[in-house]
Motif scaffolding. Structure first.
Motif, PDB file in Angstrom:
ATOM      1  N   ASN A  73       0.863  -1.068   0.086  1.00  0.00           N
ATOM      2  CA  ASN A  73      -0.016  -0.219   0.030  1.00  0.00           C
ATOM      3  C   ASN A  73       0.622   1.186  -0.132  1.00  0.00           C
ATOM      4  O   ASN A  73       0.561   2.048  -0.841  1.00  0.00           O
ATOM      5  N   ALA A  74       1.968   1.201   0.862  1.00  0.00           N
ATOM      6  CA  ALA A  74       2.808   2.469   0.861  1.00  0.00           C
ATOM      7  C   ALA A  74       3.491   2.839  -0.424  1.00  0.00           C
ATOM      8  O   ALA A  74       3.525   4.013  -0.682  1.00  0.00           O
ATOM      9  N   LYS A  75       3.642   1.838  -1.445  1.00  0.00           N
ATOM     10  CA  LYS A  75       4.293   2.066  -2.677  1.00  0.00           C
ATOM     11  C   LYS A  75       3.478   2.147  -3.669  1.00  0.00           C
ATOM     12  O   LYS A  75       3.814   2.392  -4.900  1.00  0.00           O
ATOM     13  N   ASN A  76       2.029   1.910  -3.485  1.00  0.00           N
ATOM     14  CA  ASN A  76       0.930   1.846  -4.390  1.00  0.00           C
ATOM     15  C   ASN A  76       1.528   0.844  -5.410  1.00  0.00           C
ATOM     16  O   ASN A  76       1.254   1.104  -6.697  1.00  0.00           O
ATOM     17  N   THR A  77       1.895  -0.311  -5.040  1.00  0.00           N
ATOM     18  CA  THR A  77       2.362  -1.476  -5.937  1.00  0.00           C
ATOM     19  C   THR A  77       1.889  -2.723  -5.952  1.00  0.00           C
ATOM     20  O   THR A  77       1.565  -3.136  -4.739  1.00  0.00           O
ATOM     21  N   MET A  78       1.598  -3.467  -7.093  1.00  0.00           N
ATOM     22  CA  MET A  78       1.189  -4.769  -6.901  1.00  0.00           C
ATOM     23  C   MET A  78       2.110  -5.676  -7.518  1.00  0.00           C
ATOM     24  O   MET A  78       2.778  -5.242  -8.383  1.00  0.00           O
ATOM     25  N   TYR A  79       2.132  -6.720  -6.876  1.00  0.00           N
ATOM     26  CA  TYR A  79       3.001  -7.664  -7.360  1.00  0.00           C
ATOM     27  C   TYR A  79       2.514  -9.020  -8.130  1.00  0.00           C
ATOM     28  O   TYR A  79       1.538  -9.335  -7.351  1.00  0.00           O
ATOM     29  N   LEU A  80       3.245  -9.549  -8.648  1.00  0.00           N
ATOM     30  CA  LEU A  80       2.983 -10.929  -9.325  1.00  0.00           C
ATOM     31  C   LEU A  80       4.022 -11.909  -8.959  1.00  0.00           C
ATOM     32  O   LEU A  80       5.103 -11.690  -9.552  1.00  0.00           O
ATOM     33  N   GLN A  81       4.162 -12.710  -8.194  1.00  0.00           N
ATOM     34  CA  GLN A  81       5.295 -13.728  -7.803  1.00  0.00           C
ATOM     35  C   GLN A  81       4.770 -14.978  -8.630  1.00  0.00           C
ATOM     36  O   GLN A  81       3.987 -15.507  -8.363  1.00  0.00           O
ATOM     37  N   MET A  82       6.170 -15.056  -9.377  1.00  0.00           N
ATOM     38  CA  MET A  82       5.999 -16.302 -10.301  1.00  0.00           C
ATOM     39  C   MET A  82       7.132 -17.334  -9.904  1.00  0.00           C
ATOM     40  O   MET A  82       8.374 -17.114  -9.968  1.00  0.00           O
ATOM     41  N   ASN A  83       6.347 -18.591  -9.305  1.00  0.00           N
ATOM     42  CA  ASN A  83       7.556 -19.527  -9.005  1.00  0.00           C
ATOM     43  C   ASN A  83       7.423 -20.975  -9.862  1.00  0.00           C
ATOM     44  O   ASN A  83       6.354 -20.902 -10.551  1.00  0.00           O
ATOM     45  N   SER A  84       8.381 -21.588  -9.747  1.00  0.00           N
ATOM     46  CA  SER A  84       8.640 -22.842 -10.431  1.00  0.00           C
ATOM     47  C   SER A  84       8.196 -22.694 -11.894  1.00  0.00           C
ATOM     48  O   SER A  84       7.185 -23.432 -12.590  1.00  0.00           O
ATOM     49  N   GLN A  85       8.682 -21.556 -12.648  1.00  0.00           N
ATOM     50  CA  GLN A  85       8.240 -21.274 -13.873  1.00  0.00           C
ATOM     51  C   GLN A  85       8.822 -22.356 -14.926  1.00  0.00           C
ATOM     52  O   GLN A  85       9.596 -23.073 -15.157  1.00  0.00           O
ATOM     53  N   LYS A  86       7.783 -22.425 -16.022  1.00  0.00           N
ATOM     54  CA  LYS A  86       7.720 -23.235 -17.128  1.00  0.00           C
ATOM     55  C   LYS A  86       8.222 -22.436 -18.472  1.00  0.00           C
ATOM     56  O   LYS A  86       7.744 -21.364 -18.671  1.00  0.00           O
ATOM     57  N   PRO A  87       8.682 -23.118 -19.403  1.00  0.00           N
ATOM     58  CA  PRO A  87       8.857 -22.466 -20.817  1.00  0.00           C
ATOM     59  C   PRO A  87       7.458 -22.008 -21.328  1.00  0.00           C
ATOM     60  O   PRO A  87       7.494 -20.944 -22.039  1.00  0.00           O
ATOM     61  N   GLU A  88       6.166 -22.657 -21.072  1.00  0.00           N
ATOM     62  CA  GLU A  88       5.061 -22.334 -21.246  1.00  0.00           C
ATOM     63  C   GLU A  88       4.416 -20.956 -20.705  1.00  0.00           C
ATOM     64  O   GLU A  88       3.612 -20.260 -21.053  1.00  0.00           O
ATOM     65  N   ASP A  89       5.112 -20.416 -19.548  1.00  0.00           N
ATOM     66  CA  ASP A  89       4.951 -19.249 -18.993  1.00  0.00           C
ATOM     67  C   ASP A  89       5.478 -17.985 -19.894  1.00  0.00           C
ATOM     68  O   ASP A  89       5.443 -16.903 -19.474  1.00  0.00           O
ATOM     69  N   THR A  90       6.210 -18.220 -20.817  1.00  0.00           N
ATOM     70  CA  THR A  90       6.678 -17.038 -21.550  1.00  0.00           C
ATOM     71  C   THR A  90       5.772 -16.497 -22.265  1.00  0.00           C
ATOM     72  O   THR A  90       5.030 -17.001 -22.902  1.00  0.00           O
ATOM     73  N   ALA A  91       5.709 -15.289 -21.778  1.00  0.00           N
ATOM     74  CA  ALA A  91       4.792 -14.342 -22.481  1.00  0.00           C
ATOM     75  C   ALA A  91       4.956 -12.877 -22.162  1.00  0.00           C
ATOM     76  O   ALA A  91       6.025 -12.682 -21.427  1.00  0.00           O
ATOM     77  N   VAL A  92       4.239 -11.946 -22.638  1.00  0.00           N
ATOM     78  CA  VAL A  92       4.477 -10.374 -22.114  1.00  0.00           C
ATOM     79  C   VAL A  92       2.994 -10.501 -21.259  1.00  0.00           C
ATOM     80  O   VAL A  92       2.052 -10.892 -21.583  1.00  0.00           O
ATOM     81  N   TYR A  93       3.738 -10.028 -20.044  1.00  0.00           N
ATOM     82  CA  TYR A  93       2.482  -9.834 -18.930  1.00  0.00           C
ATOM     83  C   TYR A  93       2.303  -8.389 -18.782  1.00  0.00           C
ATOM     84  O   TYR A  93       2.966  -7.599 -18.897  1.00  0.00           O
ATOM     85  N   TYR A  94       0.878  -8.361 -18.672  1.00  0.00           N
ATOM     86  CA  TYR A  94       0.258  -6.776 -18.684  1.00  0.00           C
ATOM     87  C   TYR A  94      -0.435  -6.860 -17.219  1.00  0.00           C
ATOM     88  O   TYR A  94      -1.207  -7.769 -16.802  1.00  0.00           O
TER      89      TYR A  94
END
Length: 128
Positions: A73-94
């Motif tokens: 909240n203090a930084k007005n920031t949202m995060y997406l933590q991505m673990n155990s990534q796979k080649p099929e996670d390759t993408a542009v993220y929006y």
């Protein structure tokens, strides 16, 4: 409203990345937030959604248990933590924001058309 994503890059399969989304123009308060991705040759798809006020989260089946959303909240920031990534996670993220906030149902949160504001995207590449 100006959404800016960061944190993308190249990671090996099994590794982790954390994406950030900040609105340089205002607070996220009251908004429904979402992450979408577009893999090469595919349509943009829903990844996860987060309600800034209630903290309610929603994830697609393809990333459930693998990706998590959080906020600062203090930084007005949202995060997406991505673990155990796979080649099929390759993408542009929006990241995206909807002024409809908690009025959106879980079903509606998965649709791009429900979001009013979008970031420029950040590339994530997962090597095998």
């Amino acid at each position: 409203v100006q959404l800016v994503e960061s944190g993308g890059g190249l990671v090996q399969a099994g590794g982790s990345l954390r994406l950030s989304c900040v609105d340089s123009g205002r607070t996220f308060s009251g908004n429904a937030m979402g992450w979408f991705r577009r893999a090469p040759g595919k349509e943009r798809e829903f990844v996860a959604a987060f309600s800034w006020n209630s903290g309610h989260t929603l994830q697609s089946d393809s990333v459930k248990g693998q990706f998590t959303m959080s906020r600062d909240n203090a930084k007005n920031t949202m995060y997406l933590q991505m673990n155990s990534q796979k080649p099929e996670d390759t993408a542009v993220y929006y990241c995206a924001a909807s002024a409809k906030g908690d009025r959106l149902s879980d079903y509606e949160r998965t649709f791009m058309g429900e979001y009013d504001y979008w970031g420029q995207g950040t590339q994530v590449t997962v090597s095998s």
